[in-house]
Design a protein around this motif. Structure first.
Motif, PDB file in Angstrom:
ATOM      1  N   ILE A  69     -39.889  33.718  15.627  1.00  0.00           N
ATOM      2  CA  ILE A  69     -40.085  35.111  16.055  1.00  0.00           C
ATOM      3  C   ILE A  69     -39.681  36.083  14.950  1.00  0.00           C
ATOM      4  CG2 ILE A  69     -39.330  36.873  17.706  1.00  0.00           C
ATOM      5  CD1 ILE A  69     -38.976  34.550  19.748  1.00  0.00           C
ATOM      6  N   GLU A  70     -38.602  35.782  14.261  1.00  0.00           N
ATOM      7  CA  GLU A  70     -38.079  36.693  13.246  1.00  0.00           C
ATOM      8  C   GLU A  70     -38.972  36.719  12.013  1.00  0.00           C
ATOM      9  OE1 GLU A  70     -34.157  35.131  12.697  1.00  0.00           O
ATOM     10  OE2 GLU A  70     -33.400  36.163  14.475  1.00  0.00           O
ATOM     11  N   ASP A  72     -41.724  38.784   9.260  1.00  0.00           N
ATOM     12  CA  ASP A  72     -42.893  39.662   9.224  1.00  0.00           C
ATOM     13  C   ASP A  72     -43.699  39.516  10.516  1.00  0.00           C
ATOM     14  OD1 ASP A  72     -45.194  41.111   8.590  1.00  0.00           O
ATOM     15  OD2 ASP A  72     -45.991  39.535   7.282  1.00  0.00           O
ATOM     16  N   PRO A  73     -43.860  40.613  11.283  1.00  0.00           N
ATOM     17  CA  PRO A  73     -44.615  40.521  12.542  1.00  0.00           C
ATOM     18  C   PRO A  73     -46.050  40.028  12.354  1.00  0.00           C
ATOM     19  CG  PRO A  73     -43.424  42.598  12.437  1.00  0.00           C
ATOM     20  CD  PRO A  73     -43.290  41.938  11.088  1.00  0.00           C
ATOM     21  N   MET A  76     -46.097  36.332  12.579  1.00  0.00           N
ATOM     22  CA  MET A  76     -45.531  35.729  13.778  1.00  0.00           C
ATOM     23  C   MET A  76     -46.505  34.771  14.484  1.00  0.00           C
ATOM     24  SD  MET A  76     -43.770  37.282  17.281  1.00  0.00           S
ATOM     25  CE  MET A  76     -43.311  38.773  16.491  1.00  0.00           C
ATOM     26  N   ALA A 127     -40.026  43.468  20.694  1.00  0.00           N
ATOM     27  CA  ALA A 127     -39.343  44.370  19.764  1.00  0.00           C
ATOM     28  C   ALA A 127     -39.994  44.368  18.387  1.00  0.00           C
ATOM     29  CB  ALA A 127     -37.873  43.970  19.631  1.00  0.00           C
ATOM     30  N   ARG A 128     -40.747  43.329  18.059  1.00  0.00           N
ATOM     31  CA  ARG A 128     -41.368  43.222  16.737  1.00  0.00           C
ATOM     32  C   ARG A 128     -42.857  43.585  16.742  1.00  0.00           C
ATOM     33  NH1 ARG A 128     -37.091  40.172  17.038  1.00  0.00           N
ATOM     34  NH2 ARG A 128     -35.852  39.676  15.220  1.00  0.00           N
TER      35      ARG A 128
END
Length: 185
Positions: A69-70, A72-73, A76, A127-128
């Protein structure tokens, strides 16, 4: 002193994870966890408050999807596809999956699991995400992630064992991109 506290907390978490994965939440007692960690019951309760809080902490620390998840969106979907494809193909049975399989049906644990899915997956993904309807898009991606786990549990490690990894990842990435894309995007 701080180092000892951290080491004790880590021993308790490791013991709890192993016991929850092996026996399930309902069959494990705080006394069992304390014994396996070389601590006393009062210390376990002082560190974590309750068996349910300890279970929730183990869930948070045992998850491997966080790394997908963490970052660069835009990447993802590819990271999530790789994570899910690996779990489907290898039948990777991380302690977290075994814990979820054996979690039981008590309302207390269902609430802990629901909170973990909300915070660890839905909220973390949304959130991302740029744009509107981020929560809805995150929920759709969560359906794929959790559904993959259910499929793996039902079919076992042989379900997609022979699938071409590149094809499996590409298809999953397409599905994740569709789920996570902003409306009209």
């Amino acid at each position: 002193m701080t180092r000892d506290r951290e080491a004790t907390g880590e021993r308790i978490l490791a013991a709890a994870a192993a016991l929850f994965a092996e026996h399930g939440y309902d069959q494990v007692t705080v006394r069992m966890i304390a014994s396996a960690a070389g601590a006393n019951v009062a210390l376990v309760n002082r560190y974590f408050g309750s068996k349910a809080n300890l279970f929730a902490t183990v869930l948070i620390t045992a998850s491997t999807v966080t790394a997908a998840i963490e970052g660069d969106p835009g990447r993802m979907p590819a990271r999530l596809a790789e994570h899910v494809a690996h779990r489907l193909r290898t039948g990777a049975s991380e302690p977290l999956v075994r814990m979820l399989d054996r979690a039981g049906t008590s309302p207390e644990i269902r609430a802990v699991l629901a909170a973990r899915v909300e915070a660890g997956l839905v909220d973390a993904i949304s959130a991302r995400l740029p744009g509107p309807q981020a929560r809805e898009r995150a929920l759709l991606a969560t359906v794929i992630i959790l559904g993959a786990g259910s499929l793996r549990r039902l079919l076992g490690p042989d379900g997609l064992h022979d699938a071409d990894p590149a094809v499996l990842e590409a298809r999953l990435e397409t599905a994740f991109r569709a789920c996570l894309a902003p409306p009209g995007g």
